[in-house]
Design a protein around this motif. Structure first.
Motif, PDB file in Angstrom:
ATOM      1  N   PRO A 153       0.831  -1.206   0.000  1.00 45.82           N
ATOM      2  CA  PRO A 153       0.000   0.000   0.000  1.00 45.82           C
ATOM      3  C   PRO A 153       0.865   1.254   0.000  1.00 45.82           C
ATOM      4  O   PRO A 153       1.913   1.303   0.647  1.00 45.82           O
ATOM      5  N   VAL A 154       0.427   2.265  -0.746  1.00 50.18           N
ATOM      6  CA  VAL A 154       1.180   3.521  -0.849  1.00 50.18           C
ATOM      7  C   VAL A 154       0.213   4.693  -0.713  1.00 50.18           C
ATOM      8  O   VAL A 154      -0.836   4.720  -1.366  1.00 50.18           O
ATOM      9  N   ALA A 155       0.565   5.642   0.132  1.00 48.80           N
ATOM     10  CA  ALA A 155      -0.231   6.867   0.278  1.00 48.80           C
ATOM     11  C   ALA A 155       0.587   8.043  -0.218  1.00 48.80           C
ATOM     12  O   ALA A 155       1.799   8.113   0.015  1.00 48.80           O
ATOM     13  N   GLN A 156      -0.079   8.961  -0.907  1.00 46.74           N
ATOM     14  CA  GLN A 156       0.620  10.167  -1.362  1.00 46.74           C
ATOM     15  C   GLN A 156      -0.259  11.393  -1.165  1.00 46.74           C
ATOM     16  O   GLN A 156      -1.481  11.320  -1.229  1.00 46.74           O
ATOM     17  N   TRP A 157       0.400  12.499  -0.906  1.00 48.97           N
ATOM     18  CA  TRP A 157      -0.293  13.751  -0.606  1.00 48.97           C
ATOM     19  C   TRP A 157       0.635  14.900  -0.997  1.00 48.97           C
ATOM     20  O   TRP A 157       1.846  14.792  -0.847  1.00 48.97           O
ATOM     21  N   GLY A 158       0.103  15.956  -1.512  1.00 48.39           N
ATOM     22  CA  GLY A 158       0.901  17.120  -1.866  1.00 48.39           C
ATOM     23  C   GLY A 158       0.709  17.558  -3.297  1.00 48.39           C
ATOM     24  O   GLY A 158       0.601  18.756  -3.572  1.00 48.39           O
ATOM     25  N   ALA A 159       0.661  16.600  -4.224  1.00 45.21           N
ATOM     26  CA  ALA A 159       0.390  16.965  -5.618  1.00 45.21           C
ATOM     27  C   ALA A 159      -0.988  17.606  -5.723  1.00 45.21           C
ATOM     28  O   ALA A 159      -1.206  18.520  -6.524  1.00 45.21           O
ATOM     29  N   THR A 207     -10.485  -6.048  -1.687  1.00 46.54           N
ATOM     30  CA  THR A 207     -10.271  -4.656  -2.097  1.00 46.54           C
ATOM     31  C   THR A 207     -10.398  -3.726  -0.909  1.00 46.54           C
ATOM     32  O   THR A 207      -9.600  -2.786  -0.744  1.00 46.54           O
ATOM     33  N   ALA A 208     -11.379  -3.985  -0.051  1.00 49.20           N
ATOM     34  CA  ALA A 208     -11.584  -3.142   1.133  1.00 49.20           C
ATOM     35  C   ALA A 208     -10.394  -3.239   2.086  1.00 49.20           C
ATOM     36  O   ALA A 208      -9.982  -2.232   2.678  1.00 49.20           O
ATOM     37  N   VAL A 209      -9.832  -4.430   2.245  1.00 48.59           N
ATOM     38  CA  VAL A 209      -8.662  -4.614   3.113  1.00 48.59           C
ATOM     39  C   VAL A 209      -7.483  -3.803   2.575  1.00 48.59           C
ATOM     40  O   VAL A 209      -6.774  -3.116   3.328  1.00 48.59           O
ATOM     41  N   ILE A 210      -7.281  -3.857   1.260  1.00 47.09           N
ATOM     42  CA  ILE A 210      -6.183  -3.108   0.637  1.00 47.09           C
ATOM     43  C   ILE A 210      -6.386  -1.606   0.814  1.00 47.09           C
ATOM     44  O   ILE A 210      -5.472  -0.881   1.206  1.00 47.09           O
ATOM     45  N   MET A 211      -7.605  -1.134   0.541  1.00 41.06           N
ATOM     46  CA  MET A 211      -7.863   0.300   0.631  1.00 41.06           C
ATOM     47  C   MET A 211      -7.821   0.811   2.069  1.00 41.06           C
ATOM     48  O   MET A 211      -7.472   1.963   2.311  1.00 41.06           O
ATOM     49  N   ARG A 212      -8.152  -0.068   3.023  1.00 41.72           N
ATOM     50  CA  ARG A 212      -8.036   0.336   4.421  1.00 41.72           C
ATOM     51  C   ARG A 212      -6.577   0.587   4.782  1.00 41.72           C
ATOM     52  O   ARG A 212      -6.243   1.540   5.493  1.00 41.72           O
ATOM     53  N   ALA A 213      -5.687  -0.268   4.261  1.00 47.99           N
ATOM     54  CA  ALA A 213      -4.251  -0.080   4.512  1.00 47.99           C
ATOM     55  C   ALA A 213      -3.754   1.221   3.896  1.00 47.99           C
ATOM     56  O   ALA A 213      -2.971   1.960   4.509  1.00 47.99           O
ATOM     57  N   GLY A 229     -15.538   5.271   7.375  1.00 46.82           N
ATOM     58  CA  GLY A 229     -15.784   4.468   6.173  1.00 46.82           C
ATOM     59  C   GLY A 229     -15.332   5.210   4.935  1.00 46.82           C
ATOM     60  O   GLY A 229     -15.092   6.426   4.973  1.00 46.82           O
ATOM     61  N   LEU A 230     -15.204   4.478   3.821  1.00 45.56           N
ATOM     62  CA  LEU A 230     -14.779   5.086   2.575  1.00 45.56           C
ATOM     63  C   LEU A 230     -15.966   5.694   1.839  1.00 45.56           C
ATOM     64  O   LEU A 230     -17.083   5.179   1.883  1.00 45.56           O
ATOM     65  N   PHE A 231     -15.709   6.775   1.154  1.00 40.73           N
ATOM     66  CA  PHE A 231     -16.715   7.454   0.347  1.00 40.73           C
ATOM     67  C   PHE A 231     -17.208   6.525  -0.756  1.00 40.73           C
ATOM     68  O   PHE A 231     -16.410   5.862  -1.433  1.00 40.73           O
ATOM     69  N   ASP A 232     -18.524   6.463  -0.936  1.00 42.91           N
ATOM     70  CA  ASP A 232     -19.140   5.592  -1.950  1.00 42.91           C
ATOM     71  C   ASP A 232     -19.684   6.474  -3.076  1.00 42.91           C
ATOM     72  O   ASP A 232     -20.748   7.086  -2.922  1.00 42.91           O
ATOM     73  N   PRO A 233     -18.976   6.558  -4.209  1.00 36.42           N
ATOM     74  CA  PRO A 233     -19.435   7.446  -5.282  1.00 36.42           C
ATOM     75  C   PRO A 233     -20.772   7.038  -5.879  1.00 36.42           C
ATOM     76  O   PRO A 233     -21.559   7.889  -6.285  1.00 36.42           O
ATOM     77  N   ARG A 234     -21.047   5.740  -5.904  1.00 36.56           N
ATOM     78  CA  ARG A 234     -22.328   5.296  -6.459  1.00 36.56           C
ATOM     79  C   ARG A 234     -23.489   5.760  -5.579  1.00 36.56           C
ATOM     80  O   ARG A 234     -24.492   6.271  -6.075  1.00 36.56           O
ATOM     81  N   ALA A 235     -23.331   5.609  -4.259  1.00 36.84           N
ATOM     82  CA  ALA A 235     -24.378   6.055  -3.345  1.00 36.84           C
ATOM     83  C   ALA A 235     -24.561   7.568  -3.434  1.00 36.84           C
ATOM     84  O   ALA A 235     -25.679   8.075  -3.355  1.00 36.84           O
ATOM     85  N   ALA A 236     -23.428   8.291  -3.620  1.00 40.47           N
ATOM     86  CA  ALA A 236     -23.521   9.743  -3.733  1.00 40.47           C
ATOM     87  C   ALA A 236     -24.308  10.142  -4.981  1.00 40.47           C
ATOM     88  O   ALA A 236     -25.095  11.093  -4.941  1.00 40.47           O
ATOM     89  N   ARG A 237     -24.075   9.427  -6.081  1.00 39.25           N
ATOM     90  CA  ARG A 237     -24.799   9.733  -7.326  1.00 39.25           C
ATOM     91  C   ARG A 237     -26.289   9.473  -7.168  1.00 39.25           C
ATOM     92  O   ARG A 237     -27.116  10.182  -7.744  1.00 39.25           O
TER      93      ARG A 237
END
Length: 240
Positions: A153-159, A207-213, A229-237
């Motif tokens: 897993p990799v997190a990035q911030w700043g760009a 996928t959820a395990v990976i994204m949680r990391a 929890g993670l944002f759900d774009p489908r539910a938002a739409r």
């Protein structure tokens, strides 16, 4: 196998891209020890700016293990850019077509040859209002279970501070000088899923395990707690 060598096209891309990145941005790079020295592997990276693929590629290029990205097929059309993408071994993704599965077959083949394949599991820039990762697509889980390769897993911030993901005006805000922060973590333990049938439910869970990391790493980078929890774009739409 140590994977793809840094060949002509990757070195050419580095000559073009690295100088402006070095001149215009500061860097806070951590976790390079988690990038495997040899063998095939997967990286799972959050996506919150059109600039962050350059930031992440710079980070991993400096580890000596160059990534192969899954990139939109349209990016391969311009002659020079297409030549660079093909020369560096990037994998075209033909969305909404019968050729979509070819990208995952190419990813599996690359990993089995000892290369790194970098996934943006969300498939597009995050739609989360606070730029946290959102619920991702299951392609990365499918490839991970087929290959049983390490998933880093990799997190990035700043760009995203230089080029916000959905700014009305596509202006790059370079000053004051931004810091490109990249943090890689230890591989996600998916061994409990290797013996399971890759049903839709299992793929979503992996996928959820990976994204949680990834999200936990991003919380560390940002210095603030991650959302429950993670944002759900489908539910938002659908207005749910």
């Amino acid at each position: 196998m140590s994977g793809r060598r840094i060949g002509f096209w990757y070195r050419l891309a580095a000559v073009i891209v690295k100088p402006p990145l070095i001149a215009l941005f500061k860097r806070d790079w951590r976790g390079m020890e988690h990038i495997p020295a040899d063998g095939g592997f997967i990286t799972a990276v959050n996506h919150n700016s059109y600039l962050d693929p350059l930031s992440y590629a710079h980070y991993q290029y400096n580890t000596g293990r160059v990534p192969r990205f899954l990139a939109k097929a349209a990016l391969f059309k311009p002659k020079f850019v297409g030549s660079v993408l093909r020369g560096t071994g990037q994998i075209p993704v033909f969305r909404d077509s019968s050729d979509a599965a070819n990208a995952f077959r190419a990813a599996v083949a690359a990993i089995e040859k000892g290369e790194c394949v970098a996934f943006y599991p969300e498939g597009t820039l995050t739609r989360d209002p606070d730029q946290w990762p959102m619920i991702a697509k299951t392609g990365i889980a499918r490839v991970a279970l087929i290959t049983k390769a390490p998933v880093v897993p990799v997190a990035q911030w700043g760009a995203n501070e230089a080029m916000p993901p959905y700014a009305k005006e596509k202006k790059i805000r370079l000053f004051p000088r931004k810091t490109l922060r990249v943090l890689a973590g230890p591989p996600v333990d998916l061994s409990a899923y290797y013996s399971q049938e890759p049903t839709s439910e299992v793929l979503r869970e992996v996928t959820a395990v990976i994204m949680r990391a990834v999200t936990e790493l991003l919380a560390e980078v940002r210095g603030e707690p991650a959302p429950a929890g993670l944002f759900d774009p489908r539910a938002a739409r659908e207005g749910k």
